[in-house]
Design an enzyme around this catalytic site. Structure first.
Site, PDB file in Angstrom:
ATOM      1  N   ASP A  12     127.739   5.914 139.650  1.00 33.59           N
ATOM      2  CA  ASP A  12     127.844   6.714 140.745  1.00 33.59           C
ATOM      3  C   ASP A  12     128.650   7.993 140.432  1.00 33.59           C
ATOM      4  OD1 ASP A  12     127.990   7.391 143.634  1.00 33.59           O
ATOM      5  OD2 ASP A  12     128.988   5.411 144.335  1.00 33.59           O
ATOM      6  N   ASP A 106     123.014  10.211 144.403  1.00 32.64           N
ATOM      7  CA  ASP A 106     124.254  10.285 143.498  1.00 32.64           C
ATOM      8  C   ASP A 106     124.385   8.711 143.020  1.00 32.64           C
ATOM      9  OD1 ASP A 106     124.872   8.879 145.791  1.00 32.64           O
ATOM     10  OD2 ASP A 106     126.798  10.087 146.009  1.00 32.64           O
ATOM     11  N   GLU A 107     123.315   7.960 143.077  1.00 34.37           N
ATOM     12  CA  GLU A 107     123.648   6.666 142.671  1.00 34.37           C
ATOM     13  C   GLU A 107     122.403   6.242 141.841  1.00 34.37           C
ATOM     14  OE1 GLU A 107     125.317   2.774 145.085  1.00 34.37           O
ATOM     15  OE2 GLU A 107     124.633   4.432 146.355  1.00 34.37           O
TER      16      GLU A 107
END
Length: 406
Positions: A12, A106-107
């Site tokens: 993350d 973002d993960e």
């Protein structure tokens, strides 16, 4: 395979939008930063750790965030820039691992099962994290364990900009002292219900029989119990190539306003054609869909020579709309879909076009890439304010737009 033998990494990017803005302007480093719409109706899309110290969190109304942290620097945010940085990270991961899943801008989940025979999974994940930081300049954290749930929670505990491994067999003691709020599927409402029952720590759920959780929370209760006990067999699902892209718009109020209808259809089609060019794709089949207020739905499609050019595709969309639209009937929904997609630049259908048109598309796309998907639009489509600005070919959900409520 025994689920304990799996090695799943959750990665993350820390305060991703803020980190991107700081790379572009280092004066923001160390300051409380809020990303989002600055108007009274605006919402915080992301905030720095310095702002969080004042009680600010994402999805909070910007008005309240400004009251809590008056010295915060407010940045409007640019989803195009965030997508670019996100793609840079994705490219590094894609080159380095056999199987990954991108769940948001973002993960990421990465399956390293079997890789321990060669390198050691922790060493591999650590080397990947170092490479991402070095090549993109973005801080990133990861958790490594035998499943997605435990790895995701471990990432949360590792932050900011750190890493954590939970060894197989130690999942329950790791989870036990943490708040039930840390279980990925426990939102605000479920958390309040659990608190009302005196359940605040994961340890309490671990000690309860699964039947009791199921009685109180139904199917969700069983899932919460399993996650609290570190049980999660869900696989890492590799993103696959799309064969079609589409967009739909349901009107707040059913309409017969022809100008509004045609404006929105133009904006939807124009945006989708741009997504084709951006992903270096061409379509050979255009479909239009219309639903009336009585829920009668009609679709019509037309095969065309492979294309990714506005002046070839938009007239086809409008032709199909005119074929299907029955005047005087209230319209509830319209949709546009491009299928039979293949990889290939738009030059295939531009051989018969002059250089002027090719240059025009390149200039328009350059501006959109820089300033957002709707930086250049047809005047007739200006009324459509919230056409989605996401890239459907990256396997990622649309980024949360800074100025829009979730």
């Amino acid at each position: 395979m025994n689920s304990q033998d799996r090695h799943i990494v959750h990665m993350d990017l820390d305060t991703f939008f803020v980190s991107c803005e700081r790379l572009l302007d280092n004066r923001l480093t160390g300051k409380p930063v809020l990303i989002g719409g600055s108007s009274d109706r605006g919402v915080v899309a992301s905030c720095s750790y310095e702002a969080r110290a004042f009680g600010v969190h994402s999805a909070m109304p910007m008005r309240l965030a400004r009251q809590l942290c008056p010295e915060a620097v407010i940045v409007r945010g640019n989803s195009g820039i965030y997508s670019k940085f996100s793609n840079m990270v994705t490219d590094v991961i894609k080159e380095s691992v056999p199987l990954y899943e991108k769940t948001s801008v973002d993960e990421f989940y990465i399956d390293l099962t079997g890789m321990d025979k060669f390198f050691g999974c922790h060493q591999l994940a650590s080397a990947l994290r170092t490479r991402i930081i070095k090549e993109t300049g973005l801080p990133i954290s990861f958790g490594l364990s035998s499943n997605k749930t435990v790895s995701k929670i471990a990432t949360g505990e590792a932050k900011p900009n750190n890493e954590m491994q939970i060894l197989s067999g130690t999942e329950k003691p790791f989870l036990s002292p943490l708040s039930v709020r840390k279980i990925p599927m426990v939102g605000e409402v479920t958390y309040r219900s659990l608190c009302d029952l005196g359940i605040k720590q994961i340890k309490t759920v671990q000690e309860m029989p699964i039947e009791m959780m199921a009685r109180v929370f139904g199917k969700n209760g069983e899932t919460i119990w399993k996650k609290a006990n570190g049980i999660d067999n869900s696989p890492v699902v590799q993103y696959t190539e799309r064969k079609s892209i589409s967009t739909e718009r349901t009107f707040d109020k059913d309409t017969t306003d022809i100008r509004k209808l045609e404006g929105i259809i133009t904006a939807m089609a124009e945006n989708l054609v741009y997504q084709l060019r951006r992903a270096n794709k061409l379509t050979a089949c255009v479909t239009f869909k219309i639903r009336y207020s009585d829920f009668q739905t009609y679709t019509q499609q037309k095969h065309i020579p492979y294309s990714a050019a506005d002046h070839k595709i938009l007239p086809v969309v409008m032709e199909l709309y005119k074929n299907l639209y029955q005047r005087r009937m209230l319209v509830r929904l319209v949709g546009v879909r491009f299928s039979h997609l293949v990889a290939g630049g738009q030059q295939i259908d531009l051989f018969d076009d002059n250089e002027k048109i090719i240059n025009l598309y390149q200039a328009m796309d350059k501006m959109r890439e820089r300033y957002g998907d709707r930086a250049v639009i047809k005047a007739s489509g200006m009324g459509a304010k919230s056409i989605s600005r996401w890239n459907p070919f990256t396997g990622e959900p649309p980024p949360l737009l800074a100025n829009r409520r979730q």
